[in-house]
Scaffold this active site. Structure first.
Site, short mmCIF file in Angstrom:
data_model
loop_
_atom_site.label_atom_id
_atom_site.label_comp_id
_atom_site.label_asym_id
_atom_site.label_seq_id
_atom_site.Cartn_x
_atom_site.Cartn_y
_atom_site.Cartn_z
N ARG A 151 39.80 29.54 36.24
CA ARG A 151 39.21 28.43 37.00
C ARG A 151 39.76 27.06 36.64
O ARG A 151 40.00 26.24 37.53
CB ARG A 151 37.68 28.45 36.87
CG ARG A 151 36.99 29.67 37.44
CD ARG A 151 37.71 30.28 38.58
NE ARG A 151 36.96 31.31 39.28
CZ ARG A 151 37.52 32.23 40.05
NH1 ARG A 151 38.84 32.25 40.18
NH2 ARG A 151 36.79 33.12 40.68
N ASP A 172 35.60 34.36 54.27
CA ASP A 172 34.68 33.31 53.82
C ASP A 172 35.36 31.95 53.75
O ASP A 172 34.81 30.95 54.24
CB ASP A 172 34.11 33.67 52.45
CG ASP A 172 33.07 34.78 52.52
OD1 ASP A 172 32.80 35.27 53.63
OD2 ASP A 172 32.54 35.17 51.47
N SER A 202 31.56 42.53 45.28
CA SER A 202 32.57 41.47 45.39
C SER A 202 33.58 41.63 44.26
O SER A 202 33.26 42.12 43.17
CB SER A 202 31.92 40.09 45.30
OG SER A 202 31.31 39.90 44.04
N ASP A 249 31.03 30.06 38.68
CA ASP A 249 32.28 29.45 39.12
C ASP A 249 32.10 28.05 39.68
O ASP A 249 32.97 27.19 39.51
CB ASP A 249 32.98 30.34 40.16
CG ASP A 249 33.74 31.48 39.51
OD1 ASP A 249 34.02 31.39 38.30
OD2 ASP A 249 34.07 32.45 40.21
#
Length: 411
Positions: free
Chosen positions: A103, A21, A186, A132
């Site tokens: 993050r 990706d 995922s 996110d």
């Protein structure tokens, strides 16, 4: 995006995993924005070899000087995970915030690289439905208010996995066989946890298949034998394991191993995303689950009641700030100052037993303990506590209750 807007961006720092990706995003950035791309790959303890990311970036035309691979494991645990654990932060009662807390560090490092390389934009690969995107972008703006942000999943025209694969093949981006179909779920991972979401996990009524679990054996398969450990604390942070001083990342890694082998740290939850929807996920936080139990145990003998209760009242707000992406906000920093103040005397050792998914506290000791055997004993306490004083204490606290009851008799 209009061409005149696209031309404004000259250099962009991409959060790059080296996977399919983000490799597609890399090529898409080059085509769409005609911009120089800088790649940033973070080692947060996800357990993957990162050198292939460098090779793939080179293959896709990125200059060697524009490829950044950084080992952030110690910084991650020391400056993000441990401060969060001082607060005993848990979102919605169960989630130990493993993805959320990573993050802000990624965002901070991207901004640092953007400044160092003269980039005028940053790019992430988060989708337009998840948390996110919010966490990354709030971090970017808090640290560099004028930064340009590119979020490909909100911009490009790809409508299916097949179209992404076609784009990859057109641009000679290698596509592994297991990437050609839809992924069964995922995964996001770092030194604190792994999370699995989507596809086979989308129905919250169906038990997760065993192959979903990445970090732990099942409690049923864990050894039928107790593992005993001792964790040492100083100013609220774990500093030793079984008497051995360890760095933050090394200590958490060892706790992860112990948790994994004893089936500790699995949760299956439905959470409320900041963007408004509910999502189901399977999270594994083996070392963090042990650490949380130990930290609460050492606090139980070193924190004053008022301080401990205030922390517990503030914790949900603090956890929500991290979950929603407000790590760099003034309110989180204010709460952190209060939390850190509370930890000044949180030191000592906690003994635990690990057994088939359970973390059992068996002892806690501290040179700064507030626990007094003299006060709690039923034996002669030599005047430290006069039990007769309790009568007046109770009558004063009962005054409003007695007044209410008396009123009730008159009506």
């Amino acid at each position: 995006m209009a061409a005149d807007n696209a031309r404004k961006i000259k250099k962009v720092v991409l959060a790059y995993s080296g996977g399919l990706d983000t490799s597609i995003i890399l090529k898409w950035l080059q085509e769409t924005y005609q911009a120089e791309v800088v790649t940033f790959t973070a080692d947060l303890g996800q357990g993957e070899e990162l050198e292939p990311a460098r090779k793939k970036a080179l293959m896709l035309g990125i200059k060697e000087e524009n490829i950044f691979i950084k080992d952030l494991r110690e910084e991650f645990v020391r400056d993000y995970v441990f401060p969060m654990f001082r607060a005993n932060a848990v979102y919605e009662g169960v989630y130990l915030l493993g993805t959320s807390i990573a993050r802000p560090l990624i965002a901070k490092t991207q901004i640092d690289i953007a400044r160092a390389t003269g980039a005028d934009a940053v790019c992430h690969g988060a989708t337009g439905k998840g948390n996110d995107q919010v966490r990354f972008e709030l971090g970017y703006y808090a640290l560099e208010p004028s930064i340009r942000i590119i979020a490909p999943w909100r911009e490009w025209d790809f409508k299916s996995r097949e179209q992404l694969i076609e784009f990859a093949e057109k641009h000679q981006i290698p596509v592994a066989k297991d990437k050609r179909g839809e992924s069964p779920f995922s995964v996001d991972a770092n030194l604190l946890h792994s999370s699995s979401e989507g596809k086979v996990l989308e129905d919250p009524a169906i038990e997760p298949p065993p192959y979903v679990y990445q970090r732990t054996i099942s409690p049923e398969e864990a050894p039928d034998k107790v593992t005993e450990i001792t964790i040492g604390f100083d100013r609220g942070d774990a500093v030793s394991l079984n008497g051995q001083k360890l760095s933050p990342a090394a200590l958490l890694a060892k706790l992860n191993d112990l948790g994994r082998d004893n089936g500790i740290g699995r949760i299956d939850l439905v959470e409320n995303r900041f963007v408004g929807m509910k999502s189901r996920g399977v999270y594994e936080t083996p070392g963090g689950t042990i650490l949380l139990a130990a930290h609460r145990a050492i606090e139980s003998i070193t924190l004053d009641r008022g301080a401990g209760h205030l922390k517990d009242e503030l914790m949900p707000r603090y956890a929500e700030l991290i979950y929603n992406g407000f790590w760099f906000s003034p309110e989180r920093q204010m709460l952190q100052a209060l939390i850190d103040k509370s930890q000044e005397s949180v030191e000592g050792e906690v003994r635990l037993k690990l057994y088939k998914g359970n973390v059992i506290v068996t002892g806690r000791s501290s040179p700064k303990s507030l626990y007094s055997s003299t006060l709690v004993t039923f034996e002669d306490d030599r005047g430290a506590y006069d039990q007769k004083d309790a009568a007046g204490f109770i009558r004063l606290n009962a005054l409003r209750l007695r007044t209410l009851a008396q009123r009730g008799k008159l009506t």
